[in-house]
Enzyme design. Sequence first.
Site, PDB file in Angstrom:
ATOM      1  CB  CYS A   1      -0.909   0.003   1.222  1.00 22.40           C
ATOM      2  SG  CYS A   1      -1.824  -1.533   1.486  1.00 22.40           S
TER       3      CYS A   1
ATOM      4  CG  ASP B   1      -1.772  -7.525   6.535  1.00 24.66           C
ATOM      5  OD1 ASP B   1      -2.755  -7.186   5.851  1.00 24.66           O
ATOM      6  OD2 ASP B   1      -0.630  -7.143   6.277  1.00 24.66           O
TER       7      ASP B   1
ATOM      8  CB  SER C   1      11.410 -11.787  -5.542  1.00 28.33           C
ATOM      9  OG  SER C   1      11.406 -11.018  -4.351  1.00 28.33           O
ATOM     10  N   GLY C   2      13.375 -13.924  -4.593  1.00 28.75           N
ATOM     11  CA  GLY C   2      14.418 -14.444  -3.705  1.00 28.75           C
ATOM     12  C   GLY C   2      15.354 -13.392  -3.162  1.00 28.75           C
TER      13      GLY C   2
END
Length: 613
Positions: free
Chosen positions: A2, A101, A363-364
């Site tokens: 956000c 959350d 992603s890593g």
Amino acid sequence: MCGIAGFISLDGPRDTARLDALGRTMTEAMAHRGQDSCAPYVSECGTVMLCATRLAVRDRSHAGDQPMTDPTGRIVLVHNGEVYGSRSPAPPLWPRRTTCDTEFVLQQICRQDEPGPALRPLDGMFALAWHDTTTGRVVLARDHFGVKPLFYAHADGGLIFASEQGVLLRTGLVRAEVEPEEFVLRSWIRMDAADDHTWLRGVRSLQPAEYLIIDRPQLRTHRYWKPASTDEPIEADEIRAAFDRAIEQRSVSDVPRAAVLSGGVDSTAIVAGLTARGTPLDAYVLRYQDGIGGSGDDVTYATEVAGRLGVPLTVCDLDQDTAAGLVPLLPTRLMRPLLHGAELAMHHLYGTIAADGNVVVYSGHGADELWGYQDGRYFPIVDPLAPTYIHGRHYLTHRLHADERPLWSQLVSWMAHELDVDMNEVTDRIWARTMDEYRAIRTASPLKRGRHHLMRRFLVYVNDMVDATSATHTLEDRPVFQDVTLTELAFRCPEHLKDSHQPGTHKDLLKTALGDLLPQSVRHRRKQGFPSPADPGYVRRLTELADDLGTPFGLPPVPAGLRAGLGVGEWMFLASTSAWLGHIAEFRTEPRSHGEQFRPALAPAGPGQRVRP
């Protein structure tokens, strides 16, 4: 993902209508970070304004909109990012109204009197701001690794903050200026988030694992977490358990998901782990064309992995035309010059992923910094196998960057001279900033100290780059390896277990822990860097672009001898710097939607400083 923003008056109440107008201006400026927004929160006392845009990925109903208030009305919260849970679970303080959350974070904040105990156990990536309407306190906070950014500045007798620097400039309260010495320093070290400074004068970045308390008129910054650095053997099954938990937490989503799949250890393990849980996703790999750099083997390995896992794979091509076209555009999103070709690749790849309707991407990022770089070459400054002089201050300040990229250092040194910047002062500041984080943890291991510096500096640079390029396309990037439990294991583990310093042995322990998720070809794949493009046609295109945009700061033309040797990286840097300076200059002339309701507060450049964007 956000966007959050706000203003806190430090010198008394403000007109609430004006605060509301400011909030609407800031919300509009960050609309690309999320499609949903509500009216700004303005405190009854007229001293606090909070606003947000929301990219809803869990509980997409309006019940999850922000700003969000607890049932008593005491705490008002805005939240950017994603928090998956807490390592100190406790029963809910009130019956949950949502499954998003943000309400979970709100309960954690309401449970504690001080911010540190509330923030430390959170699992996730976040930037937060909340107002305690009872005490008047405002708190700004950033996650453990700096995955989500938060920028702030003093302006108009108060503190203004936002998820992006451009949002601050859009208000007209923060002057769009560049300090020559800071520009030279950040250009010299390139891919290193040196400290809480930014490329813009007066704009600061809240650091990872830090929170800022505003008890008017006092401001205090605290660090709430740092990894404990010990040498205790850890087992592969501990790593695997933490990885599986990180995957499980991040698998929750109410929107379409994708993953970046380069065919390396990190991305392969993530896609395999998600697939094993039955998480539906598409995979994407970037293919570089026309000699513009990148790893030529990624598509081969990614295709093998995707086929083995039964995951749809999209190959996204990046050619010279597209890359050159992004050079003047991307600095307006990054709010700095381009320092690495990966910035172009990320922006292009994220654009393709978003165009296909995806909202979350895995992603890593962070695995290299925590578990090991290629072929044992961890840290040039502190490698115990290197000659003694490499450990010294002189090498770091005068030789390291010059030896790695001699043409880059010559170009930056020439610019420093033309801008009347003393390079000795710059390199002294580099030493001090590097040592701050190198010495910040208790350990005798130089490799652990170096890893801590990487986590606090280079990884933050990567995270800021990922956030800016993904947010442009309204995407939420979830870096699985930037998990607190995994990181604490990485710092507890003796460094020699991660890598035996032999070719092809990088991330030994991680590969063992994730072995069943990795094909043998991936396990034995040699780690590749990002080679600098050298295609003469691409060099020529960027040279012409830089010439068209003019020399940065109105400096004289680059000397002929230096110009003749410049490559893609240097020409990209020159062109993007000019484009960036031209972009921020526009903020000094365009009218603001809230007119004369606020006055710019930051001082112009001081005498003798040749800032000429």
